[in-house]
Design a protein around this motif. Sequence first.
Motif, PDB file in Angstrom:
ATOM      1  N   LEU A  18     -87.091 -68.425  19.464  1.00 37.77           N
ATOM      2  CA  LEU A  18     -88.522 -68.411  19.180  1.00 37.77           C
ATOM      3  C   LEU A  18     -88.648 -68.612  17.675  1.00 37.77           C
ATOM      4  O   LEU A  18     -88.283 -67.737  16.890  1.00 37.77           O
ATOM      5  N   HIS A  19     -89.147 -69.772  17.257  1.00 37.57           N
ATOM      6  CA  HIS A  19     -89.109 -70.178  15.849  1.00 37.57           C
ATOM      7  C   HIS A  19     -89.953 -69.255  14.972  1.00 37.57           C
ATOM      8  O   HIS A  19     -89.555 -68.896  13.858  1.00 37.57           O
ATOM      9  N   ARG A  20     -91.123 -68.932  15.444  1.00 38.22           N
ATOM     10  CA  ARG A  20     -91.987 -67.941  14.788  1.00 38.22           C
ATOM     11  C   ARG A  20     -92.667 -67.118  15.860  1.00 38.22           C
ATOM     12  O   ARG A  20     -93.061 -67.632  16.912  1.00 38.22           O
ATOM     13  N   TRP A  21     -92.819 -65.840  15.586  1.00 41.00           N
ATOM     14  CA  TRP A  21     -93.553 -64.974  16.497  1.00 41.00           C
ATOM     15  C   TRP A  21     -95.051 -65.197  16.288  1.00 41.00           C
ATOM     16  O   TRP A  21     -95.575 -64.967  15.195  1.00 41.00           O
ATOM     17  N   ASP A  22     -95.705 -65.666  17.312  1.00 38.60           N
ATOM     18  CA  ASP A  22     -97.158 -65.821  17.319  1.00 38.60           C
ATOM     19  C   ASP A  22     -97.748 -64.462  17.637  1.00 38.60           C
ATOM     20  O   ASP A  22     -97.714 -64.008  18.790  1.00 38.60           O
ATOM     21  N   ARG A  23     -98.277 -63.781  16.624  1.00 40.88           N
ATOM     22  CA  ARG A  23     -98.703 -62.402  16.820  1.00 40.88           C
ATOM     23  C   ARG A  23    -100.006 -62.263  17.605  1.00 40.88           C
ATOM     24  O   ARG A  23    -100.467 -61.153  17.834  1.00 40.88           O
TER      25      ARG A  23
ATOM     26  N   PRO B 170     -81.870 -59.667  26.640  1.00 41.91           N
ATOM     27  CA  PRO B 170     -80.870 -59.626  25.564  1.00 41.91           C
ATOM     28  C   PRO B 170     -81.046 -60.784  24.586  1.00 41.91           C
ATOM     29  O   PRO B 170     -81.143 -61.948  24.976  1.00 41.91           O
ATOM     30  N   ILE B 171     -81.090 -60.434  23.307  1.00 38.69           N
ATOM     31  CA  ILE B 171     -81.199 -61.419  22.236  1.00 38.69           C
ATOM     32  C   ILE B 171     -79.803 -61.644  21.665  1.00 38.69           C
ATOM     33  O   ILE B 171     -79.118 -60.697  21.270  1.00 38.69           O
ATOM     34  N   ALA B 172     -79.381 -62.900  21.630  1.00 39.29           N
ATOM     35  CA  ALA B 172     -78.032 -63.219  21.146  1.00 39.29           C
ATOM     36  C   ALA B 172     -77.977 -63.353  19.642  1.00 39.29           C
ATOM     37  O   ALA B 172     -76.941 -63.059  19.028  1.00 39.29           O
ATOM     38  N   ALA B 173     -79.074 -63.823  19.021  1.00 38.80           N
ATOM     39  CA  ALA B 173     -79.036 -64.105  17.579  1.00 38.80           C
ATOM     40  C   ALA B 173     -80.410 -63.937  16.957  1.00 38.80           C
ATOM     41  O   ALA B 173     -81.430 -64.263  17.574  1.00 38.80           O
ATOM     42  N   LEU B 174     -80.405 -63.430  15.751  1.00 38.09           N
ATOM     43  CA  LEU B 174     -81.581 -63.452  14.880  1.00 38.09           C
ATOM     44  C   LEU B 174     -81.275 -64.414  13.744  1.00 38.09           C
ATOM     45  O   LEU B 174     -80.269 -64.258  13.045  1.00 38.09           O
ATOM     46  N   GLN B 175     -82.125 -65.421  13.570  1.00 36.92           N
ATOM     47  CA  GLN B 175     -81.941 -66.364  12.474  1.00 36.92           C
ATOM     48  C   GLN B 175     -83.022 -66.133  11.432  1.00 36.92           C
ATOM     49  O   GLN B 175     -84.218 -66.208  11.725  1.00 36.92           O
ATOM     50  N   SER B 176     -82.608 -65.800  10.227  1.00 38.88           N
ATOM     51  CA  SER B 176     -83.532 -65.598   9.115  1.00 38.88           C
ATOM     52  C   SER B 176     -82.824 -65.973   7.819  1.00 38.88           C
ATOM     53  O   SER B 176     -81.600 -66.092   7.779  1.00 38.88           O
TER      54      SER B 176
ATOM     55  N   SER C 131     -86.376 -65.926  15.320  1.00 40.59           N
ATOM     56  CA  SER C 131     -86.296 -66.325  13.919  1.00 40.59           C
ATOM     57  C   SER C 131     -87.381 -65.620  13.119  1.00 40.59           C
ATOM     58  O   SER C 131     -88.539 -65.574  13.547  1.00 40.59           O
ATOM     59  N   GLU C 132     -86.994 -65.081  11.976  1.00 39.25           N
ATOM     60  CA  GLU C 132     -87.923 -64.483  11.007  1.00 39.25           C
ATOM     61  C   GLU C 132     -88.791 -63.384  11.618  1.00 39.25           C
ATOM     62  O   GLU C 132     -90.006 -63.348  11.431  1.00 39.25           O
ATOM     63  N   VAL C 133     -88.153 -62.461  12.344  1.00 34.16           N
ATOM     64  CA  VAL C 133     -88.860 -61.262  12.797  1.00 34.16           C
ATOM     65  C   VAL C 133     -88.196 -60.039  12.187  1.00 34.16           C
ATOM     66  O   VAL C 133     -87.033 -60.069  11.790  1.00 34.16           O
ATOM     67  N   GLY C 134     -88.957 -58.951  12.127  1.00 35.13           N
ATOM     68  CA  GLY C 134     -88.437 -57.700  11.606  1.00 35.13           C
ATOM     69  C   GLY C 134     -87.730 -56.881  12.674  1.00 35.13           C
ATOM     70  O   GLY C 134     -87.678 -57.272  13.853  1.00 35.13           O
ATOM     71  N   ALA C 135     -87.191 -55.737  12.257  1.00 34.24           N
ATOM     72  CA  ALA C 135     -86.362 -54.936  13.152  1.00 34.24           C
ATOM     73  C   ALA C 135     -87.137 -54.408  14.354  1.00 34.24           C
ATOM     74  O   ALA C 135     -86.603 -54.350  15.465  1.00 34.24           O
ATOM     75  N   ASP C 136     -88.397 -54.020  14.164  1.00 30.26           N
ATOM     76  CA  ASP C 136     -89.164 -53.477  15.280  1.00 30.26           C
ATOM     77  C   ASP C 136     -89.382 -54.531  16.362  1.00 30.26           C
ATOM     78  O   ASP C 136     -89.154 -54.287  17.545  1.00 30.26           O
ATOM     79  N   ALA C 137     -89.838 -55.728  15.954  1.00 31.25           N
ATOM     80  CA  ALA C 137     -90.050 -56.802  16.924  1.00 31.25           C
ATOM     81  C   ALA C 137     -88.735 -57.205  17.583  1.00 31.25           C
ATOM     82  O   ALA C 137     -88.700 -57.530  18.780  1.00 31.25           O
TER      83      ALA C 137
END
Length: 338
Positions: free
Chosen positions: A125-130, A171-177, A156-162
Amino acid sequence: MQARRIGPFTVGSVGLGCMNLSHAYGHPPSPEQARALLHAALDAGVTLFDTAALYGFGANESLVGPVLKAHRDRIVLASKCGMAGVRGDDGVVRRVIDGHPDTLRRNCEDSLQRLGTDVIDLYYLHRWDRRVPIEESVGEMSRLVEEGKVRALGLSEVGADALRRAHATHPIAALQSEYSLWSRNAELGTLQACAELGIAYVAFSPLGRAFLTGALQDVGSLVQGDIRTAMPRFAPEAYARNLQLLAPMHAIAEQASCTLAELAIAWVLHQGGHVVALPGTTHVEHLHEDLRGGAVRLDAAVLAALDELFQPERIAGDRYALAAQREVDTEKYAFESA
């Protein structure tokens, strides 16, 4: 090159971000030059290739897909949804963030077609649409996994809570930031959260968008359309202050017997066994330099010197301008602009 894990995949510790082959940094290389770079990466053993629907408004996926198609059994192909180019009534294509389930599904179908494949290995998910709960967006992406169109999910580009909320959904395999010596927001929570949850941290722009290579001395040379011209830390006054960090960095690189770029890549990889570096380049010689960074070992004294030199408060200028900062969910330091 070291091997690292991203969900079900084993990849080299240094991948290739393909964005600047089509997008964002002014004049992209010719298709022939871009394909040569991709073939050089394959020949050098790169196993993680990263693209997105946004890059070149689809052109990047159309570029990399045919080159990588014959090598899919030995590489991991990543792409992204939720931020793409949409043509308005005036005929102009504009970037739009949209995390609604029907949009993400359409993004995936379009990407599969452009890439010329039946399945995307790692889909972010490239950006979280809030406007859309992250559970709803990730829930739809999980159905793409169930249908065999995607193998693993990323954010991509989300904080720890999200990140935690999404991971509880599927399950999320990767966070890209972004993560580098001069962009250390990951250390405010997401780097540790990834370690705790068994999620890979894929660090894009580990070379600080060329700043950490020492090659960009004059920001006045940046061409129209280069995204750095809108980034506060590349504004002339701020950049002049930031350049003062490079002389002591050169001294540290000499101590470690490596180049600035190799040092920057190595530092990122030393921040945890779950970290993968994702530099991008249009030059084959820079590609090989980046990959050499994956083999550099830094001792405790060098790591301590780099940490001290690049304390976040010593960096002049924010990472993004206000409008772009509002599009990301990553944690910020207290001294950064709201």
